[in-house]
Enzyme design. Structure first.
Site, mmCIF file in Angstrom:
data_model
loop_
_atom_site.group_PDB
_atom_site.id
_atom_site.type_symbol
_atom_site.label_atom_id
_atom_site.label_comp_id
_atom_site.label_asym_id
_atom_site.label_seq_id
_atom_site.Cartn_x
_atom_site.Cartn_y
_atom_site.Cartn_z
ATOM 1 N N ALA A 1 0.825 -1.204 0.000
ATOM 2 C CA ALA A 1 0.000 0.000 0.000
ATOM 3 C C ALA A 1 0.860 1.256 0.000
ATOM 4 O O ALA A 1 0.460 2.292 -0.539
ATOM 5 C CB ALA A 1 -0.928 0.001 1.208
ATOM 6 N N THR A 2 2.061 1.187 0.592
ATOM 7 C CA THR A 2 2.931 2.362 0.592
ATOM 8 C C THR A 2 3.303 2.739 -0.832
ATOM 9 O O THR A 2 3.225 3.916 -1.220
ATOM 10 C CB THR A 2 4.194 2.097 1.424
ATOM 11 O OG1 THR A 2 3.806 1.869 2.776
ATOM 12 C CG2 THR A 2 5.147 3.261 1.371
ATOM 13 N N SER B 1 -3.596 -3.333 0.526
ATOM 14 C CA SER B 1 -2.420 -3.942 1.139
ATOM 15 C C SER B 1 -2.670 -5.418 1.386
ATOM 16 O O SER B 1 -3.710 -5.792 1.898
ATOM 17 C CB SER B 1 -2.127 -3.242 2.460
ATOM 18 O OG SER B 1 -1.091 -3.899 3.136
ATOM 19 N N HIS C 1 -0.908 -7.602 3.389
ATOM 20 C CA HIS C 1 -0.735 -8.199 4.704
ATOM 21 C C HIS C 1 -1.707 -7.683 5.756
ATOM 22 O O HIS C 1 -1.613 -8.047 6.921
ATOM 23 C CB HIS C 1 0.706 -8.068 5.190
ATOM 24 C CG HIS C 1 1.116 -6.682 5.567
ATOM 25 N ND1 HIS C 1 1.365 -6.301 6.864
ATOM 26 C CD2 HIS C 1 1.336 -5.587 4.813
ATOM 27 C CE1 HIS C 1 1.714 -5.033 6.886
ATOM 28 N NE2 HIS C 1 1.724 -4.581 5.653
ATOM 29 N N CYS D 1 6.236 6.567 21.807
ATOM 30 C CA CYS D 1 7.223 6.351 22.873
ATOM 31 C C CYS D 1 7.886 4.998 22.679
ATOM 32 O O CYS D 1 8.989 4.786 23.105
ATOM 33 C CB CYS D 1 6.505 6.395 24.221
ATOM 34 S SG CYS D 1 7.583 6.759 25.605
ATOM 35 N N GLN E 1 -6.760 -0.667 5.377
ATOM 36 C CA GLN E 1 -7.456 -1.242 6.526
ATOM 37 C C GLN E 1 -8.925 -1.526 6.243
ATOM 38 O O GLN E 1 -9.629 -2.052 7.092
ATOM 39 C CB GLN E 1 -7.359 -0.287 7.729
ATOM 40 C CG GLN E 1 -5.962 0.002 8.186
ATOM 41 C CD GLN E 1 -5.353 -1.171 8.948
ATOM 42 O OE1 GLN E 1 -6.043 -2.124 9.300
ATOM 43 N NE2 GLN E 1 -4.067 -1.110 9.198
ATOM 44 N N THR F 1 8.952 -7.516 -12.730
ATOM 45 C CA THR F 1 8.316 -8.824 -12.799
ATOM 46 C C THR F 1 7.250 -8.922 -11.731
ATOM 47 O O THR F 1 7.499 -8.630 -10.556
ATOM 48 C CB THR F 1 9.361 -9.930 -12.569
ATOM 49 O OG1 THR F 1 10.335 -9.853 -13.586
ATOM 50 C CG2 THR F 1 8.705 -11.305 -12.596
#
Lengths: 464, 101
Positions: free
Chosen positions: A132-133, A260, A262, A388, A240, A300
């Protein structure tokens, strides 16, 4: 103050040298090694119980996976579909002269049909990418590149995925104007603001269908209608959403959509970009080469991955209703289980389940320090909203865009549930969360003050 | 064999095969989904739909058998915390030696 000190201490310990021994041995081995050393520790009646030690933490068993927005396990049906193409049917789909190429091409085209069927598209409108990126990059930079002489403006939201925001920043560095629309406190986009932001020189509007941090479902039909009326391309990051909620590219008038692999129980490293053909969407290719995928993405096509994505989409189309009902039931169980036993729990995102994907539950626990909460929940694998847990101390930009206060943003936990999550896992997650939050609160002087009825905002902290 | 009795034996075979699946999450999924699928399928009346659903069930049974072997070969050796704590969540031991695929 406490949070910053705690984070700094943890930063310091993370920078200490990690254990290298096992990694070196594994690198030289020709056989895939299991990630854990299973033979340390006595075996119990139930089979081997090893102690897993990683990053200085000892685990007595594998954690329960509740992080479905980060990635999903591959469905066994998907693995089963992929294995023949990873063993003996290994041909390059672009080889035109022999059986290996012909059968590989057939598999790729079948997969294309399966993906198109899931979203209501034509197979010719599906381009395979590495994820998706890449699809997001291609959509945004590709459209902008094609229209660079005629248009100058792109609209997106503040809660988009990093790859969309970063692509827009890349465009800004090349002279494009980008409007980052704010969202309401529940994460939904204000359609009036979107309408006001569209200019005659707007090339693209990019709004993600389902947010990966808080699960908010944007009003796709209305946005699509608006964009079609104003003659602007509508791109959506559907990573998503596809396979989880019903998505129809014609009903929602979507022009470009990123998919995407995965996130829908398919393999990692594969995705797709839906590019509408009627009316034709023009874009520039990002990858130059032999002109594969209608000239839009050279390289490919990886047959096993593509077959996996196709199988995942076919399974999702069959299982969507069942999965949605299952996930709704689990979300109800998890949310009421936690909120009935704890106070000071805030839901990040819309409370209305019609506007939120139930598999994504993002809760903030007040008066608890975020990093210690996450470190304590080591028997369930969850994600935190705060960065964090990654290198910087900044809270998540999505929570900041929602207007969530910094302390609450630091203590947010995202529970991701999916097809393979069980009731027992949810119950265990509830127990662990409640007990750990209570334990941390017991130690907290702030919590004591709140219990006594002191309003924390009214305190004048003394300067030392 | 009538469709109903074939469905019943297919259902039993799926549940039996699923009990041996090495991965906890998939094992539970098979039990839940098979029950749901066959329960809903029992209400179907159109013979073509019943036939295609039975065919799907047969294919999924084969997938369960094959993937049981794959997960057994490449899966983890350490159990997850639920299986450690509650033996009820563990797989039902080794499948019979004459497992025909």
């Amino acid at each position: 103050m406490l949070q910053r000190v705690a984070c700094q201490l943890l930063q310091a310990s993370r920078l200490a040298a990690p254990t290298m021994g096992n990694q070196v041995i594994r690198g030289l081995s020709a056989v895939p090694q299991p990630a854990e050393d299973a033979d340390s520790g006595p075996s119990t009646s139930g089979g081997r119980s090893g102690v897993i030690e990683k990053k200085g933490i000892a685990l007595r068993g594998v954690p329960l996976y509740l992080d479905m927005q980060a990635t999903t396990p591959m469905d066994p049906r998907v693995i089963d579909a992929m294995l023949p193409y990873m063993t003996e049917q290994f041909g390059n789909p672009h080889s035109r002269t022999h059986l290996y190429g012909w059968e590989s091409e057939e598999a790729v085209e079948d997969a294309r049909k399966q993906i198109a069927g899931l979203i209501g598209a034509d197979p010719k409108e599906i381009i395979f990418t590495s994820g998706a990126t890449e699809s997001n990059n291609t959509a945004i930079k590709g459209v902008a590149g094609y229209f660079k002489d005629k248009k100058k403006h792109v609209i997106t939201t503040q809660t988009e995925h990093k790859c969309v925001l970063d692509s827009c920043r890349w465009l800004q560095q090349r002279g494009w104007d980008v409007t980052y629309l704010p969202v309401r406190p529940d994460g939904l986009l204000d359609l009036a603001q979107l309408e006001a932001a569209i200019r005659p020189d707007t090339a693209l509007v990019s709004v993600m269908a389902v947010n990966n941090e808080i699960g908010v479902v944007q009003p796709m039909d209305e946005i699509g209608e608006l964009c079609r009326k104003r003659g602007v391309y509508f791109h959506t990051d559907g990573a998503q959403a596809v396979g989880k909620i019903p998505v129809d590219v014609n009903k929602s008038k979507i022009d470009l959509m990123s998919i995407s692999g995965h996130k829908i129980y398919g393999p990692k490293g594969i995705g797709a970009l839906y590019v509408r053909r009627r009316p034709r969407v023009r874009l520039e290719a990002l990858m130059s080469g032999g002109g594969q995928e209608r000239g839009l993405r050279s390289g490919t096509v990886p047959t096993p991955l593509v077959v996996g994505l196709g199988a995942a989409c076919a399974v999702a189309a069959r299982e969507m209703e069942s999965d949605l009902a299952h996930v709704r039931r689990l979300e109800e169980r998890l949310r009421t289980g936690i909120t009935s036993r704890l106070q000071g729990v805030h839901l990040n995102g819309p409370a209305d389940l019609a506007r939120r994907y139930p598999g994504n539950l993002n809760l903030s626990f007040a008066y608890v320090e975020g990093e210690s909460l996450i470190m304590g929940l080591k028997e369930i694998a969850v994600s935190s909203g705060s960065a964090c847990t990654s290198a910087s101390l900044e809270p998540s930009y999505v929570l900041r865009a929602l207007g969530v206060e910094e302390e609450l943003a630091h203590t947010s936990i995202r529970y991701g549930m999916g097809r393979f999550t069980t009731d027992a896992e949810v119950d265990r997650a509830i127990d662990m969360t409640v007990s750990h939050v209570n334990k941390l609160r017991e130690m907290s002087p702030l919590w004591e003050m709140v219990q006594e009825g002191v309003d924390l905002k009214s305190i004048q902290w003394a300067q030392h | 064999m009538s469709a109903a009795s074939e469905a019943r034996s297919l259902f039993r075979a799926l549940l039996r095969a699923g009990k041996h699946f090495p991965n906890y999450n998939v094992r539970e999924y098979i039990q839940r989904r098979a029950r749901e699928g066959f329960h809903d399928g029992a209400k179907l009346t159109d013979p073509a739909a019943v036939k295609s659903l039975l065919e799907l069930g047969r294919q999924e049974l084969e997938v369960v058998k094959r993937q049981s072997v794959v997960y057994g070969l490449y899966g983890r050796k350490v159990k997850n915390v639920l299986e450690l704590d509650l033996p009820a969540f563990q797989p039902a031991g080794k499948p019979p030696a004459s497992a025909s695929l």
